[in-house]
Design a protein around this motif. Structure first.
Motif, PDB file in Angstrom:
ATOM      1  N   ALA A  18      -3.615  14.271 -68.167  1.00  0.00           N
ATOM      2  CA  ALA A  18      -2.289  14.603 -67.641  1.00  0.00           C
ATOM      3  C   ALA A  18      -1.218  13.621 -68.099  1.00  0.00           C
ATOM      4  N   VAL A  19      -1.622  12.559 -68.766  1.00  0.00           N
ATOM      5  CA  VAL A  19      -0.663  11.508 -69.125  1.00  0.00           C
ATOM      6  C   VAL A  19       0.011  11.846 -70.452  1.00  0.00           C
ATOM      7  N   SER A  20       1.233  12.324 -70.359  1.00  0.00           N
ATOM      8  CA  SER A  20       2.086  12.506 -71.535  1.00  0.00           C
ATOM      9  C   SER A  20       3.364  11.722 -71.278  1.00  0.00           C
ATOM     10  N   GLY A  24      13.426   8.475 -73.205  1.00  0.00           N
ATOM     11  CA  GLY A  24      13.917   7.370 -74.031  1.00  0.00           C
ATOM     12  C   GLY A  24      13.626   6.021 -73.390  1.00  0.00           C
ATOM     13  N   ALA A  25      13.761   5.961 -72.057  1.00  0.00           N
ATOM     14  CA  ALA A  25      13.479   4.703 -71.346  1.00  0.00           C
ATOM     15  C   ALA A  25      12.011   4.326 -71.485  1.00  0.00           C
ATOM     16  N   VAL A  26      11.121   5.334 -71.392  1.00  0.00           N
ATOM     17  CA  VAL A  26       9.690   5.076 -71.561  1.00  0.00           C
ATOM     18  C   VAL A  26       9.426   4.556 -72.978  1.00  0.00           C
ATOM     19  N   GLN A  27      10.043   5.191 -73.973  1.00  0.00           N
ATOM     20  CA  GLN A  27       9.825   4.807 -75.368  1.00  0.00           C
ATOM     21  C   GLN A  27      10.405   3.442 -75.692  1.00  0.00           C
ATOM     22  N   ARG A  28      11.459   3.054 -74.986  1.00  0.00           N
ATOM     23  CA  ARG A  28      12.010   1.709 -75.199  1.00  0.00           C
ATOM     24  C   ARG A  28      11.091   0.633 -74.612  1.00  0.00           C
ATOM     25  N   CYS A  29      10.358   0.987 -73.569  1.00  0.00           N
ATOM     26  CA  CYS A  29       9.442   0.033 -72.941  1.00  0.00           C
ATOM     27  C   CYS A  29       8.103  -0.050 -73.675  1.00  0.00           C
ATOM     28  N   PHE A  30       7.677   1.074 -74.262  1.00  0.00           N
ATOM     29  CA  PHE A  30       6.362   1.121 -74.910  1.00  0.00           C
ATOM     30  C   PHE A  30       6.479   1.851 -76.242  1.00  0.00           C
ATOM     31  N   THR A  35       4.070   3.006 -78.147  1.00  0.00           N
ATOM     32  CA  THR A  35       3.136   4.127 -78.273  1.00  0.00           C
ATOM     33  C   THR A  35       2.541   4.462 -76.905  1.00  0.00           C
ATOM     34  N   LYS A  36       1.905   5.615 -76.842  1.00  0.00           N
ATOM     35  CA  LYS A  36       1.208   6.005 -75.617  1.00  0.00           C
ATOM     36  C   LYS A  36       0.081   5.017 -75.323  1.00  0.00           C
ATOM     37  N   GLU A  37      -0.599   4.549 -76.365  1.00  0.00           N
ATOM     38  CA  GLU A  37      -1.693   3.598 -76.160  1.00  0.00           C
ATOM     39  C   GLU A  37      -1.174   2.302 -75.541  1.00  0.00           C
ATOM     40  N   ASP A  38      -0.009   1.837 -76.007  1.00  0.00           N
ATOM     41  CA  ASP A  38       0.583   0.624 -75.417  1.00  0.00           C
ATOM     42  C   ASP A  38       0.857   0.836 -73.931  1.00  0.00           C
ATOM     43  N   MET A  39       1.345   2.006 -73.600  1.00  0.00           N
ATOM     44  CA  MET A  39       1.641   2.328 -72.198  1.00  0.00           C
ATOM     45  C   MET A  39       0.360   2.349 -71.367  1.00  0.00           C
ATOM     46  N   LEU A  40      -0.702   2.972 -71.903  1.00  0.00           N
ATOM     47  CA  LEU A  40      -1.973   3.025 -71.177  1.00  0.00           C
ATOM     48  C   LEU A  40      -2.574   1.630 -71.014  1.00  0.00           C
ATOM     49  N   LEU A  41      -2.468   0.817 -72.056  1.00  0.00           N
ATOM     50  CA  LEU A  41      -2.991  -0.551 -71.977  1.00  0.00           C
ATOM     51  C   LEU A  41      -2.283  -1.344 -70.890  1.00  0.00           C
ATOM     52  N   PHE A  42      -0.966  -1.215 -70.845  1.00  0.00           N
ATOM     53  CA  PHE A  42      -0.205  -1.941 -69.826  1.00  0.00           C
ATOM     54  C   PHE A  42      -0.596  -1.466 -68.431  1.00  0.00           C
TER      55      PHE A  42
END
Length: 198
Positions: free
Chosen positions: A29-31, A44-50, A52-59
């Protein structure tokens, strides 16, 4: 004057959104779009913080790992009077097994990340580091019990810690699957701790 953005606070908010989505609907479900909606921020805010999706999942995984470790540490630090090593160890293992009501969603998230670890080297590395820290904590508690003569001096603290962590981890799965209740899982952990004192 433009509004100042606290990026660390936003990253934590996004991590919580990832965890909420995983707890409700699984890792699939994580997009970026769904995370942005859950966190009430723009894509855009999500993309500025991370990047890639992998970076977001790692965090998000690092965030939940830190929360699990912190809760175990807080449980030990919160004791205003000296407690028996076996009591501290039981409470800590219960915390690590994510057995209470408050930890139920976190248990689903943790297991989702564990199941994805084989497919992601970086996810596996974070999990490995987290388990190593938790192992060190359990070793410390067992050695504390040996210092107070509550646990026998001949015990191999490192080996016993591996066993106890494996039991706690397995019980997390059993409770999520409905095979054990939190109460029966806690009783299993207690029996293993009692065995150390014999």
């Amino acid at each position: 004057m433009p509004k100042q953005v606290d990026y660390e606070e936003r990253r934590l908010r996004i991590a919580e959104a990832v965890c909420a989505l995983v707890a409700r609907s699984g890792m699939e479900a994580v997009s970026l779009r769904d995370v942005a909606a859950e966190a009430d921020v723009s894509m855009g805010a999500v993309q500025r913080c991370f990047r890639t999706k992998e970076d977001m999942l790692l965090f998000a995984l690092e965030h939940i790992s830190q929360r699990v470790s912190e809760r175990a540490d807080q449980r030990i630090a919160a004791t205003s009077t000296p407690q028996a090593a076996s009591t501290l160890l039981s409470h800590t293992l219960t915390e690590l097994a994510l057995l209470d009501e408050e930890s139920r969603a976190r248990a689903h998230v943790w297991l989702a990340f564990v199941s994805h670890a084989p497919a992601g080297e970086r996810l596996a590395a974070v999990l490995h580091e987290t388990y190593a820290k938790l192992h060190d904590l359990v070793v410390w508690l067992i050695r504390y019990g040996q210092d107070t003569q509550e646990f026998p001096p001949h015990l191999d603290a490192a080996e016993e810690a591996h066993t106890l962590l494996a039991v706690a981890d397995g019980l997390t799965v059993h409770v999520v699957a409905g095979y054990h209740s939190p109460e029966t899982a806690s009783a299993v952990l207690q029996r293993h701790v009692d065995r150390l004192a014999r």
